[in-house]
Design a protein around this motif. Structure first.
Motif, PDB file in Angstrom:
ATOM      1  N   TYR A 116      35.751  14.465  19.455  1.00 19.67           N
ATOM      2  CA  TYR A 116      36.107  14.028  18.101  1.00 19.67           C
ATOM      3  C   TYR A 116      34.852  13.831  17.246  1.00 19.67           C
ATOM      4  O   TYR A 116      34.837  14.177  16.055  1.00 19.67           O
ATOM      5  CB  TYR A 116      36.918  12.736  18.171  1.00 19.67           C
ATOM      6  N   ALA A 117      33.786  13.307  17.872  1.00 19.68           N
ATOM      7  CA  ALA A 117      32.528  13.124  17.139  1.00 19.68           C
ATOM      8  C   ALA A 117      31.966  14.482  16.726  1.00 19.68           C
ATOM      9  O   ALA A 117      31.459  14.633  15.595  1.00 19.68           O
ATOM     10  CB  ALA A 117      31.529  12.370  18.016  1.00 19.68           C
ATOM     11  N   ARG A 118      32.044  15.475  17.593  1.00 20.64           N
ATOM     12  CA  ARG A 118      31.566  16.815  17.235  1.00 20.64           C
ATOM     13  C   ARG A 118      32.427  17.424  16.124  1.00 20.64           C
ATOM     14  O   ARG A 118      31.910  18.039  15.179  1.00 20.64           O
ATOM     15  CB  ARG A 118      31.587  17.752  18.454  1.00 20.64           C
ATOM     16  N   PHE A 119      33.724  17.237  16.215  1.00 22.15           N
ATOM     17  CA  PHE A 119      34.647  17.769  15.201  1.00 22.15           C
ATOM     18  C   PHE A 119      34.334  17.181  13.827  1.00 22.15           C
ATOM     19  O   PHE A 119      34.280  17.907  12.825  1.00 22.15           O
ATOM     20  CB  PHE A 119      36.078  17.438  15.610  1.00 22.15           C
ATOM     21  N   GLU A 120      34.107  15.882  13.773  1.00 26.73           N
ATOM     22  CA  GLU A 120      33.839  15.222  12.491  1.00 26.73           C
ATOM     23  C   GLU A 120      32.542  15.693  11.854  1.00 26.73           C
ATOM     24  O   GLU A 120      32.395  15.656  10.634  1.00 26.73           O
ATOM     25  CB  GLU A 120      33.814  13.711  12.682  1.00 26.73           C
ATOM     26  N   LYS A 121      31.604  16.156  12.683  1.00 26.39           N
ATOM     27  CA  LYS A 121      30.328  16.653  12.150  1.00 26.39           C
ATOM     28  C   LYS A 121      30.357  18.161  11.907  1.00 26.39           C
ATOM     29  O   LYS A 121      29.344  18.756  11.523  1.00 26.39           O
ATOM     30  CB  LYS A 121      29.183  16.305  13.101  1.00 26.39           C
ATOM     31  N   GLY A 122      31.514  18.785  12.158  1.00 25.88           N
ATOM     32  CA  GLY A 122      31.636  20.224  11.919  1.00 25.88           C
ATOM     33  C   GLY A 122      30.868  21.078  12.910  1.00 25.88           C
ATOM     34  O   GLY A 122      30.482  22.210  12.594  1.00 25.88           O
ATOM     35  N   LEU A 123      30.666  20.565  14.135  1.00 25.57           N
ATOM     36  CA  LEU A 123      29.902  21.294  15.146  1.00 25.57           C
ATOM     37  C   LEU A 123      30.817  22.215  15.951  1.00 25.57           C
ATOM     38  O   LEU A 123      32.006  21.938  16.120  1.00 25.57           O
ATOM     39  CB  LEU A 123      29.195  20.306  16.079  1.00 25.57           C
ATOM     40  N   PRO A 124      30.280  23.318  16.457  1.00 25.58           N
ATOM     41  CA  PRO A 124      31.118  24.281  17.185  1.00 25.58           C
ATOM     42  C   PRO A 124      31.614  23.724  18.519  1.00 25.58           C
ATOM     43  O   PRO A 124      31.063  22.758  19.062  1.00 25.58           O
ATOM     44  CB  PRO A 124      30.183  25.471  17.402  1.00 25.58           C
ATOM     45  N   LEU A 173      45.693  11.491  16.117  1.00 25.35           N
ATOM     46  CA  LEU A 173      44.618  12.236  15.478  1.00 25.35           C
ATOM     47  C   LEU A 173      45.190  13.498  14.836  1.00 25.35           C
ATOM     48  O   LEU A 173      46.308  13.901  15.116  1.00 25.35           O
ATOM     49  CB  LEU A 173      43.530  12.571  16.504  1.00 25.35           C
ATOM     50  N   SER A 174      44.422  14.118  13.973  1.00 23.13           N
ATOM     51  CA  SER A 174      44.954  15.178  13.105  1.00 23.13           C
ATOM     52  C   SER A 174      45.283  16.463  13.865  1.00 23.13           C
ATOM     53  O   SER A 174      44.731  16.740  14.932  1.00 23.13           O
ATOM     54  CB  SER A 174      43.922  15.506  12.019  1.00 23.13           C
ATOM     55  N   ASP A 175      46.164  17.240  13.280  1.00 20.42           N
ATOM     56  CA  ASP A 175      46.480  18.562  13.829  1.00 20.42           C
ATOM     57  C   ASP A 175      45.246  19.464  13.808  1.00 20.42           C
ATOM     58  O   ASP A 175      45.085  20.317  14.693  1.00 20.42           O
ATOM     59  CB  ASP A 175      47.600  19.226  13.023  1.00 20.42           C
ATOM     60  N   ALA A 176      44.385  19.249  12.801  1.00 27.74           N
ATOM     61  CA  ALA A 176      43.161  20.062  12.714  1.00 27.74           C
ATOM     62  C   ALA A 176      42.260  19.797  13.909  1.00 27.74           C
ATOM     63  O   ALA A 176      41.658  20.727  14.482  1.00 27.74           O
ATOM     64  CB  ALA A 176      42.421  19.754  11.410  1.00 27.74           C
ATOM     65  N   PHE A 177      42.173  18.519  14.334  1.00 25.34           N
ATOM     66  CA  PHE A 177      41.358  18.199  15.508  1.00 25.34           C
ATOM     67  C   PHE A 177      41.994  18.785  16.768  1.00 25.34           C
ATOM     68  O   PHE A 177      41.306  19.336  17.639  1.00 25.34           O
ATOM     69  CB  PHE A 177      41.190  16.685  15.654  1.00 25.34           C
ATOM     70  N   LYS A 178      43.309  18.691  16.860  1.00 29.45           N
ATOM     71  CA  LYS A 178      43.998  19.253  18.026  1.00 29.45           C
ATOM     72  C   LYS A 178      43.760  20.763  18.115  1.00 29.45           C
ATOM     73  O   LYS A 178      43.532  21.309  19.205  1.00 29.45           O
ATOM     74  CB  LYS A 178      45.490  18.948  17.946  1.00 29.45           C
ATOM     75  N   GLN A 179      43.799  21.429  16.980  1.00 22.01           N
ATOM     76  CA  GLN A 179      43.532  22.861  16.954  1.00 22.01           C
ATOM     77  C   GLN A 179      42.092  23.144  17.387  1.00 22.01           C
ATOM     78  O   GLN A 179      41.827  24.081  18.142  1.00 22.01           O
ATOM     79  CB  GLN A 179      43.792  23.413  15.548  1.00 22.01           C
TER      80      GLN A 179
END
Length: 498
Positions: free
Chosen positions: A159-167, A197-203
């Motif tokens: 989740y921390a990587r997702f929030e920072k836009g990391l691959p 948590l968001s669908d975008a994070f799940k994706q």
């Protein structure tokens, strides 16, 4: 004596390979002996042979860990000994592993843990948190600092990587459970749903990250437990190293994933394709390990113990027992497996080397634990597949079933709380340990004739999940083999199969 560190090695004039500075490309949950003798060894070789230029940031998986400060005091360095037998030759190799940058205690330094998870250079997340580590903990919260469970911490890291836009990264689970990577992915998805948590994070989790099932295979006894031996090794090295690790020289890492993963990971380029393999399905390789390595153990050790042997290595020096094992594997087990036969022969040859390891006294009695369920899981599938293919009984596997019955019933003396006490042909007592119901069964049948005992065993559906007397000629063959073991001895009985 100075403790191992880059400074100490510089003062000693150390000339071996070392990787001092490199970005952290791996986040590893677990700092135990196995991962250090396995994953870190392969990654260290990738640095040396392929200029992978990466380091591992290890994460202490539980609050009880005590190695974090020691690792950091040693700059992540430790001495690895790989020992055993390869192609019949004794192997005793040593190297200083320098693929670890540091060890992080997330229970003390949670923000440091998240910072490491958000390294732009991160390529892999590796774990070995034991079989109990991949479980969903419904009490875990995103706000925990950190979650106690491994899947919870992994979800926080992703989740921390997702929030920072990391691959996304490649996630390599090394826990010894079936479908380890997919089970871990399932737990992470449960946390995503529970934490809303968001669908975008799940994706992102399921499409940008690659959760791989893996199969790991290397025996790692771990640290050196004898104080005198430990001190002697330190004197020889010229430095103190409380983190030294010992494993066998054999090692195989099977990773399930798409073909292009081979080029994404550094191992093929490093010349490790024989040891780290990317395959489309890990299941046949697990079957190979269970039926050849584990099945060989269960197939010969019970008879070998009755024949007077005590450790696996000595069995490999006995012509009858080794010949019995080889015939069982090469003629009865391997032809039933859905893999390339040349590959299977190489694996079986490596198994013989591993059993002949001059550094490990592997006790037959330790292997004998719970042999009822082991024979059913490891040997029964090969036994039935052989019959389906050849329309006849496999001679060695049938004898091994008789040896199992002989081991559990040889001059039964008494039933104790933790086992069934029998007497070996040599005269000494030994304790059979298994599920209570299995031990109670054999004790109840201690006065049976061979015919009565074999019939009772083969018709026990709790043992086998079916009535084995339905297999043509099996009951008569097992009675004959059991009588031969009891009258002529297990060694001659094994030799009669050759």
């Amino acid at each position: 004596m100075e403790q191992l560190s880059f400074k100490t090695l510089e003062a000693l004039g150390y000339k071996g390979y070392l990787k001092k500075d490199a970005p952290e490309k791996v986040l590893q949950f677990g700092e135990g002996n196995f991962l250090r003798a396995f994953v870190e060894d392969f990654l260290d070789t990738a640095n040396q042979n392929a200029d992978w230029n990466g380091k591992v940031a290890m994460v202490q998986p539980t609050p009880r860990g005590r190695k974090t400060d020691v690792f950091n005091a040693q700059d992540g360095l430790y001495t690895l000994y790989l020992r055993g037998s390869r192609n019949g030759e004794k192997v005793d190799e040593k190297r200083i592993v320098s693929s670890v940058s540091r060890c992080i205690n997330p229970y003390r330094d949670y923000e440091v843990f998240l910072e490491a998870a958000c390294s732009p250079a991160l390529e892999m997340i590796v774990s070995n948190t034991t079989e109990a580590g991949i479980v969903y903990d419904e009490s875990a919260k995103l706000e925990d600092r950190p979650c106690l469970s491994f899947p919870g911490k992994l979800t926080q890291a992703l989740y921390a990587r997702f929030e920072k836009g990391l691959p996304g990264v490649v996630i390599l689970s090394c826990e010894l459970i079936d479908n380890n990577g997919k089970e871990l992915q399932k737990c992470v998805n449960q946390h995503i749903d529970a934490w809303k948590l968001s669908d975008a994070f799940k994706q992102y989790v399921n499409e940008d990250n690659l959760f791989c099932n893996t199969l790991v295979d290397r025996i790692v006894p771990g640290g050196v437990k004898e104080e005198a031996e430990n001190a002697a090794m330190d004197r020889e090295n010229g430095y103190a190293d409380p983190l030294k690790d010992v494993g066998e020289c054999f090692g195989i890492w099977i990773i399930e994933g798409p073909k292009e993963l081979e080029d994404r990971l550094p191992f093929k380029k490093a010349g490790l394709a024989e040891y780290v393999q990317v395959v489309t399905d890990v299941a046949p390789y697990k079957k190979r390990k269970v039926r050849i390595l584990n099945g060989a153990h269960t197939g010969f050790v019970l008879g070998a113990y009755l024949a007077g042997l005590d450790i696996v290595r000595d069995c490999m020096q006995n012509e009858a027992i080794k010949g019995f094992m080889n015939k069982m594997l090469y003629e009865e087990v391997m032809p039933t497996l859905p893999l390339d036969q040349d590959d299977l022969k190489k694996f079986a040859a490596a198994v013989a080397d591993r059993f002949n390891n001059p550094f490990v006294d592997h006790q037959l009695m330790s292997i004998s634990l719970n042999s009822t369920s082991k024979w059913r899981a490891r040997n029964m599938p090969s036994f039935k597949d052989y019959i389906a293919k050849q329309h006849s009984l496999p001679v060695c596997l049938t004898m091994s079933l008789a040896a199992y019955i002989a081991f559990y019933s040889n001059e039964i003396q008494r039933r104790e709380a933790d086992g069934l006490v029998c007497r070996r042909p040599a005269g000494n007592e030994y304790k059979v340990q298994d599920d209570a119901w299995a031990l109670d069964f054999y004790f109840a049948h201690k006065d049976d004739t061979p015919e009565e005992l074999v019939h009772a065993v083969l018709t026990n559906e709790q043992m086998w999940g079916e009535n084995l007397t339905a297999i043509a000629d099996l009951e008569e063959a097992v009675v004959k083999d059991l009588k031969q073991i009891r009258t002529e001895g297990a060694e001659k009985a094994f030799a009669s199969c050759l």
